[in-house]
Structure formats: C-alpha cells, structure tokens
Design an enzyme around this catalytic site. Structure first.
Site, PDB file in Angstrom:
ATOM      1  N   GLY A  40       0.783  -1.226   0.000  1.00  0.00           N
ATOM      2  CA  GLY A  40       0.000   0.000   0.000  1.00  0.00           C
ATOM      3  C   GLY A  40       0.815   1.277   0.000  1.00  0.00           C
ATOM      4  N   HIS A 424      19.036  13.279  31.438  1.00  0.00           N
ATOM      5  CA  HIS A 424      19.609  14.549  30.969  1.00  0.00           C
ATOM      6  C   HIS A 424      20.842  14.237  30.118  1.00  0.00           C
ATOM      7  CE1 HIS A 424      21.026  18.711  31.009  1.00  0.00           C
ATOM      8  NE2 HIS A 424      22.233  18.208  31.228  1.00  0.00           N
TER       9      HIS A 424
END
Length: 442
Positions: A40, A424
């Site tokens: 598709g 972090h």
C-alpha cells in the site's frame, strides 16, 4: 472459475498483510487480492520513501552550514530512496504464507460475500476491505490542462525542479515544501485557508510559518478562486509562475470502483466505508480497515484496525476504535508530535483546564544541537489532573511525544509524570518541568 475461501482480504496496506498472517496461522483458507502495489501507500509512496527523502534533506541542510555551494545529486537521493523501498518485499512474504492464495487484479463485489477478479469469482463468509486512499485532485479551472505531480508521482523525480509550486499547506504539502527547498528548489506553497496546518492550533501554524520564512519558503495564504494555466517554461497558479506543480490537497478513499453497492455496503459522502467500533461494516461479514474507513488516516491507525479485528475474531479480546488516542507527527524539521486534544478543542469543550508551555530555546538538548526553533505545550484537566493533549514542535518532538501518549493510555495523573526523573540531556526531561509550571487556561 469459482473458488470458496474462509476469508478474503482486498488490499495489502498496513492492515491486510498482518491480518492475512493471523488468519493463515489460524488455519483458515484465505485469498489476498492486490491490484497494484503490495504494502500500500506507506511502504511504496508514503512513509518509507518520503521519510527517507526527509532524512536526506536534513543531512543536506546540516551540510550547507559548512558549505554554501553544496550541489545535490538527485539521482543518488532517488536511488537511495528506491533501495529502502525495495527492502519491503511484502509480496514475496505473502506468497509464502500457508493456506494463502495471492491474486493480482482489481477486485469488485458482485453480490454479498462474492468478489470478482477478472474471470475469477471468489466467495467467502468473511471479507476484509483494506484498499487505502489516493491523492484528491480538486476541481480547479485549468488544472486538467497542465502536467502536475501528486505525492506519489513526485517520488519518481530524479532532478530538482527550479520552482516547485505546492497546492495545499497540510501535512503532505509542508513536508514536501521543506524537503525540496533543501534540495535546492525555489518553493511556493499556496493554501486556501488562513494558515498552514489549519487543523493545528494557531500558535503551531504561526511557528511553522516562521520556520518556513527562515528557510526561504514562500507561502501564500487565503488564496481563493484559484486557476491554473500554461505559460512559457512552466505554469502559473494564482499569478505565481513555476516550473512544476505538486497537488497536495487531501486524500480520497479508493472505494469508488469496488462495487460496494452490490454488497449493500454503506459509505459516507466522501466515500469512506461506514464501520462500527470493531471495524465491521453494515453488511454482515464485511469489515473495512485502514484509510478507506475514515477512522484514522495513518499507518499506525491502520495497523491498529488489524489488531482490533484480530483481537475480536481470534482472541476473544474486545478491542475498539475508541480505545485509541489520537496521535501523529508531521515530519518537517523540527518535527511536530501531536497527541490528544488541541488547545482549541479544550477551549471549545468549556472544561476547566491547565496549560504548560516551554520554548525549545529553553531545552538544553535543543540548545546543544543548535536546533532551538519551536516549542512544547501540554494541557491538563484541572479537576481530574488527567492529560488532555500535547504538542511538541521541536527537535525530537516525534519521539518525545510518546512519553505523554503512554501516560494518557495509562490513565495517570499529570503529577505522576511531573515526579518522574528523566535522562539529561534530552527533550523529554523538560516535560516534567513543564508540568510543574502549569497555569489556568484562560
């Protein structure tokens, strides 16, 4: 020639092949019908090729910071894109499934539970329609008199258009606009609405417009009474002359030539097949999955349609379309990650809510990467403290948004995420900080 099957699958987008594997594995005799491209839109003319080109455009954009006269070899970019697409090999995989007959051709209903493909007639008590969608071509005067590109045909280009005009400022239009600007084209986006990405909040649209301005992408808004005509060396749209035209004005489902009326299958005014919460149509024994049912329009929602159907039919697990939370990304740079309700939708609902907002210029990871354009924001129900929606327009936004999406699926209050300790330096680490700075939505 007539044949009887336990199940028939029409179309091989994201839902079809996976469903075929499940049904085959359950011992069913199945037939899979595909008239054009196995896999598709996504793997052939959608996500896979376009995001491959987006990645190339990003690399070029970074390289230009060190070499202004960089030349782009479009033939090599296309070859790389084609190689990535070729890896899919869905047709070969499907032909190897047990109890599965793969048929190439155009399927049409001739009666309930009966499908014709050429001179072959197939009968089954269960039929699954997974035929996808295609580019919508608007009725603009003169458009049928000029050559134009769609999101599919533009992928065949092996050169850089001198001036690409794009009709439409939604997701497809803006992605190709930035991509081809970075390849070296002059680009003009023409949009009838008052802003780009008109279904997003106004601050998102304004930020995208600013990003485009910084890259030299021309944008024409409020463009009404459009007309197209040929001129020397190209074409003209809305008094703008360009070399090539990309039509990116939405999608229409591939349902108009399936003989749905012969099976009594109902559609809406746009051609989408009506389905219930289980993806079942009004016709007994027929389901519609993916873009053709109008209940999602994304690769991930199409795949979820497969999961819903398989769970209900094979696993005795009640799953429903309404279980999923609206989420998607727009792959400009920086990308936009979206989940849940927009700010405008929350305001319209009249519910008391809180909002948190943070510019990407105050996100360490973005500063370190030198990619500080955009912002993030989140909306929380003031009474239940449940997250209502969020948008991250910024570097890594398409990935960081999943932190919020998963919390919403868990039904967790925003305070739980606020107390989470994120790594972090990342974009995600500032989401708890943003939640700690919520203010009333006034």
């Amino acid at each position: 020639m007539n044949s009887t099957h336990d199940a028939i699958i029409i179309g091989t987008g994201q839902a079809g092949p996976s469903l075929a594997a499940r049904l085959s594995g359950a011992g069913m005799k199945i037939a899979v019908i595909e008239r054009k491209l196995f896999g598709g839109t996504c793997v052939n003319t959608g996500c896979t090729p376009t995001k491959t080109l987006v990645a190339s455009a990003y690399a070029i954009h970074l390289a230009r910071q060190f070499c202004n006269d960089l030349q782009v070899d479009m033939k090599k970019l296309k070859a790389r894109k084609d190689a990535v697409v070729a890896r899919s090999a869905i047709e070969k995989w499907m032909t190897g499934l047990p109890n599965c007959e793969v048929i190439k051709g155009h399927a049409r209903f001739t009666a309930p539970h009966t499908v014709a493909v050429g001179d072959q007639t197939l009968i089954s008590p269960k039929i699954f329609v997974n035929v996808g969608a295609r580019a919508r071509i608007p009725a603009i005067p003169g458009l049928d008199q000029v050559p134009y590109l769609t999101n599919s045909s533009i992928l065949d280009l092996d050169f850089v258009p001198p001036h690409l005009i794009i009709l439409g400022g939604s997701a497809v239009g803006v992605e190709f606009a930035q991509m081809y600007r970075r390849f070296g084209s002059e680009v003009t986006v023409i949009e009838e609405a008052s802003r780009l990405l008109q279904h997003e909040d106004e601050d998102v649209s304004a930020a995208v417009l600013d990003i485009f301005a910084k890259e030299g992408i021309n944008v024409v808004l409020n463009a009404h009474n459009l007309a197209v005509k040929r001129v020397d060396g190209g074409l003209c749209v809305h008094n703008i002359t360009g070399s090539h035209l990309l039509v990116a004005t939405g999608r229409v489902p591939n349902t108009d030539d399936l003989g749905l009326d012969k099976a009594g299958i109902a559609t809406d005014e746009h051609g989408h097949i009506h389905v219930d919460e289980d993806c079942a149509t009004n016709a007994r024994g027929v389901w519609a999955l993916g873009d053709c049912n109008g209940r999602g329009g994304f690769t991930h929602t199409s795949y979820n349609d497969y999961e819903i159907v398989a769970a209900n039919l094979l696993d005795q697990d009640s799953r429903r379309i309404s279980d999923r939370i609206n989420a998607y990304a727009v792959y400009i740079d920086p990308p936009l990650g979206r989940v849940g309700m927009t700010e405008a939708e929350v305001r319209k609902s009249k519910r008391p809510a809180l909002i948190g907002r943070r510019p990407m210029s105050k996100v360490s990871r973005a500063v370190e990467k030198g990619e500080t354009l955009g912002f993030m924001k989140i909306l929380v129900d003031q009474e239940t403290k449940l997250i209502l929606g969020a948008a991250i327009l910024g570097t890594g936004g398409d990935e960081a948004i999943h932190c919020i999406l998963d919390m919403m699926y868990a039904g967790a209050q925003s305070s739980l995420m606020q107390r989470a300790v994120h790594i972090h330096p990342t974009v995600s680490e500032l989401i708890p900080t943003m939640l700690g700075e919520l203010k009333p939505l006034t």
